[in-house]
Design a protein around this motif. Structure first.
Motif, PDB file in Angstrom:
ATOM      1  N   VAL A 146       2.110 -10.922   8.283  1.00 53.79           N
ATOM      2  CA  VAL A 146       2.310 -12.235   7.679  1.00 53.79           C
ATOM      3  C   VAL A 146       1.950 -12.201   6.199  1.00 53.79           C
ATOM      4  O   VAL A 146       2.662 -12.742   5.343  1.00 53.79           O
ATOM      5  N   LEU A 147       0.846 -11.542   5.863  1.00 54.23           N
ATOM      6  CA  LEU A 147       0.433 -11.447   4.462  1.00 54.23           C
ATOM      7  C   LEU A 147       1.414 -10.610   3.649  1.00 54.23           C
ATOM      8  O   LEU A 147       1.608 -10.859   2.455  1.00 54.23           O
ATOM      9  N   LEU A 148       2.046  -9.621   4.274  1.00 53.16           N
ATOM     10  CA  LEU A 148       3.033  -8.813   3.564  1.00 53.16           C
ATOM     11  C   LEU A 148       4.207  -9.658   3.086  1.00 53.16           C
ATOM     12  O   LEU A 148       4.832  -9.356   2.063  1.00 53.16           O
ATOM     13  N   ASN A 149       4.504 -10.716   3.831  1.00 55.74           N
ATOM     14  CA  ASN A 149       5.628 -11.579   3.448  1.00 55.74           C
ATOM     15  C   ASN A 149       5.362 -12.343   2.154  1.00 55.74           C
ATOM     16  O   ASN A 149       6.301 -12.893   1.559  1.00 55.74           O
ATOM     17  N   LEU A 150       4.108 -12.382   1.715  1.00 54.32           N
ATOM     18  CA  LEU A 150       3.782 -13.071   0.474  1.00 54.32           C
ATOM     19  C   LEU A 150       4.068 -12.205  -0.748  1.00 54.32           C
ATOM     20  O   LEU A 150       4.084 -12.699  -1.870  1.00 54.32           O
ATOM     21  N   LEU A 151       4.286 -10.907  -0.541  1.00 56.19           N
ATOM     22  CA  LEU A 151       4.512  -9.982  -1.648  1.00 56.19           C
ATOM     23  C   LEU A 151       5.989  -9.931  -2.024  1.00 56.19           C
ATOM     24  O   LEU A 151       6.853 -10.156  -1.175  1.00 56.19           O
TER      25      LEU A 151
ATOM     26  N   LEU B 256       6.632  -4.577  -3.985  1.00 55.31           N
ATOM     27  CA  LEU B 256       5.277  -4.375  -3.505  1.00 55.31           C
ATOM     28  C   LEU B 256       5.205  -4.385  -1.984  1.00 55.31           C
ATOM     29  O   LEU B 256       4.359  -3.695  -1.392  1.00 55.31           O
ATOM     30  N   LYS B 257       6.080  -5.156  -1.355  1.00 51.74           N
ATOM     31  CA  LYS B 257       6.098  -5.189   0.105  1.00 51.74           C
ATOM     32  C   LYS B 257       6.466  -3.810   0.663  1.00 51.74           C
ATOM     33  O   LYS B 257       5.822  -3.299   1.585  1.00 51.74           O
ATOM     34  N   GLY B 258       7.496  -3.204   0.078  1.00 50.06           N
ATOM     35  CA  GLY B 258       7.885  -1.862   0.518  1.00 50.06           C
ATOM     36  C   GLY B 258       6.820  -0.836   0.230  1.00 50.06           C
ATOM     37  O   GLY B 258       6.560   0.055   1.045  1.00 50.06           O
ATOM     38  N   LEU B 259       6.168  -0.953  -0.944  1.00 51.66           N
ATOM     39  CA  LEU B 259       5.108  -0.015  -1.300  1.00 51.66           C
ATOM     40  C   LEU B 259       3.924  -0.138  -0.340  1.00 51.66           C
ATOM     41  O   LEU B 259       3.358   0.875   0.093  1.00 51.66           O
TER      42      LEU B 259
ATOM     43  N   LEU C 297       0.829   2.032   4.244  1.00 51.38           N
ATOM     44  CA  LEU C 297       0.297   1.890   5.598  1.00 51.38           C
ATOM     45  C   LEU C 297       0.826   2.990   6.508  1.00 51.38           C
ATOM     46  O   LEU C 297       0.074   3.614   7.264  1.00 51.38           O
ATOM     47  N   THR C 298       2.116   3.257   6.418  1.00 55.47           N
ATOM     48  CA  THR C 298       2.715   4.312   7.235  1.00 55.47           C
ATOM     49  C   THR C 298       2.127   5.673   6.893  1.00 55.47           C
ATOM     50  O   THR C 298       1.807   6.484   7.777  1.00 55.47           O
ATOM     51  N   ALA C 299       1.967   5.942   5.597  1.00 59.61           N
ATOM     52  CA  ALA C 299       1.383   7.213   5.169  1.00 59.61           C
ATOM     53  C   ALA C 299      -0.053   7.356   5.663  1.00 59.61           C
ATOM     54  O   ALA C 299      -0.474   8.452   6.073  1.00 59.61           O
ATOM     55  N   ALA C 300      -0.803   6.281   5.635  1.00 58.18           N
ATOM     56  CA  ALA C 300      -2.190   6.328   6.107  1.00 58.18           C
ATOM     57  C   ALA C 300      -2.253   6.633   7.596  1.00 58.18           C
ATOM     58  O   ALA C 300      -3.090   7.422   8.047  1.00 58.18           O
ATOM     59  N   VAL C 301      -1.368   6.000   8.367  1.00 63.85           N
ATOM     60  CA  VAL C 301      -1.348   6.241   9.817  1.00 63.85           C
ATOM     61  C   VAL C 301      -0.976   7.687  10.114  1.00 63.85           C
ATOM     62  O   VAL C 301      -1.601   8.365  10.941  1.00 63.85           O
TER      63      VAL C 301
END
Length: 227
Positions: A60-65, A69-72, A77-81
């Motif tokens: 939900v917070l990603l939708n505010l970007l 920046l949302k893609g970044l 997050l994907t790289a961290a996982v």
């Protein structure tokens, strides 16, 4: 470059300091989601099957970007996982191969043989994880609570091991092994003890908490963010 025990210890302490920043990174978005929800924003987006789901806070917070920046953020997050999974997989293969297979099962194993055993161990560990994951109950609670609960099985012993290893020179490898295995066993006992024993007498001293009618000894007291 100087490489000795004090340097290694300093590196671990610095990495531990960076780890202390994680609560700030995790808590601040949670506070933002809480404030937005209380102010009436994202009322429907936070729901799952009619109930508030804390796992929806991050998307939900990603939708505010904005789009870039949302893609970044999603890529980070994907790289961290992926990086976290790679480190854990490497650790499993290394620990079994060097500390169990090489030292106990076959001391004369060649390096090529150790590489093969490490790969087999990694594949076996991933298959076991895939098989048991559906039975652990992550679908019945939010992801963060799930991770904290099962991390709590090993973290007490590991904490004791590191503290004694850093500050007490008489700490031995057998003591480290006992702390790791013994801490895990005690954690499992404390997990299932409330099912067979009434621990309500510990409630006044705050060593046990009433969770859905059962008094438990928690590793981390949890409150519902949106209650």
């Amino acid at each position: 470059m100087r490489a000795d025990l004090p340097t290694a210890r300093a590196g671990l302490l610095f990495a531990a300091f960076l780890k202390l920043l994680m609560p700030v990174i995790v808590v601040i978005p949670g506070i933002a989601a809480y404030v937005l929800y209380k102010d009436g924003a994202f009322q429907d987006e936070m729901l799952l099957n009619g109930e508030v789901n804390p796992d929806n806070a991050y998307p939900v917070l990603l939708n505010l970007l904005p789009a870039g920046l949302k893609g970044l953020s999603f890529a980070a997050l994907t790289a961290a996982v992926v990086a976290s999974l790679a480190v854990k997989a490497s650790s499993i293969a290394t620990i079994f191969t060097l500390d169990i297979y090489k030292k106990v099962l076959k001391k004369e194993a060649s390096e090529d043989k150790q590489v093969v055993i490490g790969r087999i161990t990694l594949i076996a560990a991933m298959l076991i994880a895939v098989i048991i994951a559906p039975f652990l109950g992550i679908d019945k609670k939010d992801g963060f609570e799930f991770i904290q609960e099962y991390t709590g099985f090993v973290s007490p012993g590991v904490l004791a091991m590191f503290i004694l290893g850093f500050f007490w020179k008489r700490t031995t490898s057998n003591a480290v092994l006992f702390a790791t295995i013994g801490g895990f066993v005690l954690s499992v006992i404390f997990k299932f003890l409330p099912l067979y024993t009434d621990l309500s007498f510990l409630a006044p001293s705050k060593f046990a908490f009433n969770v859905n009618g059962v008094y438990e000894i928690p590793f981390l007291t949890e409150w519902d963010l949106f209650s």
